[in-house]
Structure formats: structure tokens, C-alpha cells
Design an enzyme around this catalytic site. Sequence first.
Site, PDB file in Angstrom:
ATOM      1  CD  GLU A   1      -2.930  -0.602  -0.289  1.00 30.11           C
ATOM      2  OE1 GLU A   1      -3.193   0.582  -0.596  1.00 30.11           O
ATOM      3  OE2 GLU A   1      -3.268  -1.560  -1.014  1.00 30.11           O
TER       4      GLU A   1
ATOM      5  CG  HIS B   1       2.326  -7.434  -8.418  1.00 28.68           C
ATOM      6  ND1 HIS B   1       2.973  -6.788  -7.395  1.00 28.68           N
ATOM      7  CD2 HIS B   1       1.097  -6.869  -8.487  1.00 28.68           C
ATOM      8  CE1 HIS B   1       2.171  -5.874  -6.873  1.00 28.68           C
ATOM      9  NE2 HIS B   1       1.025  -5.908  -7.520  1.00 28.68           N
TER      10      HIS B   1
ATOM     11  NE  ARG C   1      -3.084   4.851  -4.270  1.00 30.14           N
ATOM     12  CZ  ARG C   1      -3.614   4.940  -3.055  1.00 30.14           C
ATOM     13  NH1 ARG C   1      -3.873   6.102  -2.527  1.00 30.14           N
ATOM     14  NH2 ARG C   1      -3.906   3.855  -2.370  1.00 30.14           N
TER      15      ARG C   1
ATOM     16  CD  GLU D   1       5.940  -8.864  -7.129  1.00 31.93           C
ATOM     17  OE1 GLU D   1       6.234  -8.481  -8.276  1.00 31.93           O
ATOM     18  OE2 GLU D   1       5.075  -8.296  -6.426  1.00 31.93           O
TER      19      GLU D   1
ATOM     20  NE  ARG E   1      -6.686  -2.224  -3.664  1.00 27.16           N
ATOM     21  CZ  ARG E   1      -7.616  -1.321  -3.285  1.00 27.16           C
ATOM     22  NH1 ARG E   1      -8.882  -1.644  -3.277  1.00 27.16           N
ATOM     23  NH2 ARG E   1      -7.268  -0.123  -2.883  1.00 27.16           N
TER      24      ARG E   1
ATOM     25  CB  CYS F   1       2.187  -2.593  -7.880  1.00 32.25           C
ATOM     26  SG  CYS F   1       0.413  -2.385  -7.626  1.00 32.25           S
TER      27      CYS F   1
END
Lengths: 197, 292
Positions: free
Chosen positions: A47, A171, A104, A173, A136, A77
Amino acid sequence: MRVGILALQGAVEPHRAKLAALGVEAVAVRLAEELAGCAGLILPGGESTTMLNLIEAYGLEEPLREFAARRPCWGVCAGSILMAAEVENPSQVSFGLMPITVRRNAYGRQNESFIAKIDLRLPGEPPRSQEAVFIRAPRITRCAPETRVLAELDGAPVAVEHGRHLATTFHPELSEGDRLHRHFLTICGAQRLAGAG
Amino acid sequence: MEQGLRLKVGLAEMLKGGVIMDVVTEEHAKIAEDAGATAVMALERVPADIRREGGVARMSDPALIERIMKTVSIPVMAKCRIGHFAEAQILQELGVDYIDESEVLTPADEAHHVDKFAFKTPFVCGCTNLGEALRRIGEGAALIRSKGEAGTGDIIEAVRHLREVLRNLRAIAQMSEMELMAEAKRIQAPYELVRYVHEHGKLPVPMFVAGGIATPADASLVMQLGAEAVFVGSGIFKSENPAKRAQAIVKATTFFDKPAELVKVSRDLGTPMSGIARNALPEDQKLAARGW
């Protein structure tokens, strides 16, 4: 070579695992002094508001800027939101490490999270299709002309490179494969050989 | 892991190392976000009040949840009753980011939990031991938390649950292959998931801790024991200075292994929630026993 992962909060472990598989030691960075000796820094997903709060509380902003002036950073992100020049939805503080504007939660909430195929075009390699996990996710709504777009989705950049820095809105990862991690390590290695800082 | 589940677990990965806070109003939600919460749990009453007021505790009013979703930019979670798939359908339709099938609310089904694979929205479920955790994962939960004893401010149950899960994980990792079926039978868990634990030495989804966290030291304790993030229910907004305590617990979760930092954040926080010792509770008021 040692590479830092900003570890105030978020998906630190999957990056550590990718780096370890490539024989690179990951350093969890929570305090400014832990940046010393890192060849680069990954700002992971999580976040962005939580990370900003802790960055401010622990006086990390200036050390991060100084580090980024010498060494490569890769924002994933939430990390790309921190690195942006400008943030929308809502507007918030960011560090301007890359000349990009990031919106965002641009695709919606968790129910709109998705996995897509993208063509990743890394310098010196033929383009290759790979999976991209968007959670998100933010969207890069503007980027300066000198920014190199490494991958797009529906006409919007999702992986960009500018100078020594990298940003991805998805992402890597959380997927198989390590092309982006390898690419980041190449940038870190080249920067080190160039003797910067 | 199939794609839908990977996305659900992916969001839980992003919440690691953070604090998820119970909030009952938009003002609370804003305080939580400003203090560095990674997510908020939107509900009408915090567990301490559910305990005090008694009666049937149900899913919150969608209007309240929507107002909170509009107020903050971080993920918003909401609770449905155990087995109440219609409440879960409503929460999914509302667009919350995570559904907590929670023992804090009055159970709607005395034998079955929600089939969580039938939903696009991810679920978090509580557990008291590894068998229960694996049954919930077997039903599709993408995140596991300890139940603890919600609304008490007493950490003892959360510690018991976390230690119990970790002890059993270690034991299964050490077993020989031929012991796995008997262990699956003993702990009443799906065999395939017991195999997963044997091969990987961990749960296939993240493990957070909830139930009784009231101080920065509590957050540090469970993080040192092996929790990957914390939920704080009544502990923040039932204390004297919620904004300061919220930020202190966020910092304590990040710097859980640095006592010098914990000293700083623990100073002058005002009175914590008063709490109820878990062992003083009559059996029928222990929420952790709910869930099958």
C-alpha cells in the site's frame, strides 16, 4: 552484489526469492543506513499510503532521493506510485524519480484484478510474450517522450524505463520467470561498473 | 494454483507486514488510513461492543460499507456470518476487496462454511489450529488469520492459535510420506493440503494474526512468533487516543524486531482498551469456538 528491497510493508518475500534464485543477496531496507552497499533498490508492491507514512515518519525521503541519484531503483505497483512525478486518484506525495504520471487503482477494486499476456521488449532481446499479474493496479497515464516503453496493455504502458530506473504496474515477482529481475540486475551491474557513487 | 486463487492470494501478499484496522465510521476509516493502515475492516460494531450488547450480530449495512469504500483509497474488507453465502454475495456485489467469514458475527450455519471458490472476491477465515486452517483453504480461503478471542484485548488466544498452527506445520514438514494420511485424518484436513505443507513447510496462503491485539508490544509479539501481518479490532478505537495508537501499532508491525523503536512508539499512548481477561469469560461467550 547486494540489492535492497524497501521492506516497510508489502510483498518483499517474493522478490527476495527471485533474487536468491539468481544468486543475489537481498537486503531488507527499513532504515536509511541499510541502503549502504546496495547496488540497487526494489520498491515492492503493497500500500503506497502505508509506505509514504513510514517514509515520512523515519526520514527516508532524502536518503531515497540521494540513493536514486546514483543507483537504479525499480518500482513495482505501489513502488511505481512512489517513484512517479505525479499521482492521481487521489493526488498524493511522490518522489519524482521517473517522469511519469500514475493513476492509482485505475482498473478498479480487487474484483477487477486480472492476469494478462503482455509482450515484453527488453533492450537487446527479441520481444517475448509473458504473463503479467495486475492487482488493484495503477495505470501510467502520461510519460515523458524520452521514457522507453518495455510493455503495453490496451495502449497504456505497463513497464517503462527511464535512465537507470524501472517501473512496472504489474507484479513480475508473482509469475514464473525472471526476465525483469535479470534485466534490473543488469542495470545494477552496469551502473556499478561505471563506478557511479 | 489456478488464476483466480492466485489473484486472491496476491492481494494478501500486498498486505503483508501491515495492519488491518476495524472501523465503524468514515471518520475512523480516514484516521486508520492516515495512520498507515494497509486496509480497513468496515463494520457496524467493533467486537468489544458486539460482546457488550449481545444479540445476533450480522453483516453491516451496505450503505455504511459503501461510505467507507468512498472515503479511503486502501482496500476495504467486510464481514459475513459463517456459512451465510447470501451475505457474502451481497458483499461481493458491493465490491469489497476481501470478505471475512467471521466468528465475530453470529454463525448462520452450524455445519457448513461458505464455498469460497464460488466467489471472485477473496475470503479471509479464522482458525484455531492447522486442521481448521486447511479446511478453510480447502473451501477456497485465500488468507488465514488466527481467531484469537476478539473484543477482549487479551492476546493469549491469538498466541495459542498461532503457536498451534506453526507447531503442527513444523511437525508435518518432518514426517515421513507414509505418515501424512494418518495426520490428515487426525487433524481433519484435506490430504492434498497436508501434502503441500509437508513439501513446503508452510501454508499455501499467508497467515495473519487477529484477536486481542491492543498494544504495539502485542503486534511485535505476534510478528516475532511468525505472523505475516496483524488485524486490530477493538484495540484502536476503544482506546483513549486512537490516531496515535494506530500509528504506533503500524510502526511496531514494521519494526517488530527493534526494541529501541518499540520503546519510542509505546510511550504516552494514553489508556489502552480496558479489556476482559479471556479466562474470565464463560464458555458460551468464547467466540473462537465458533467455526467447524
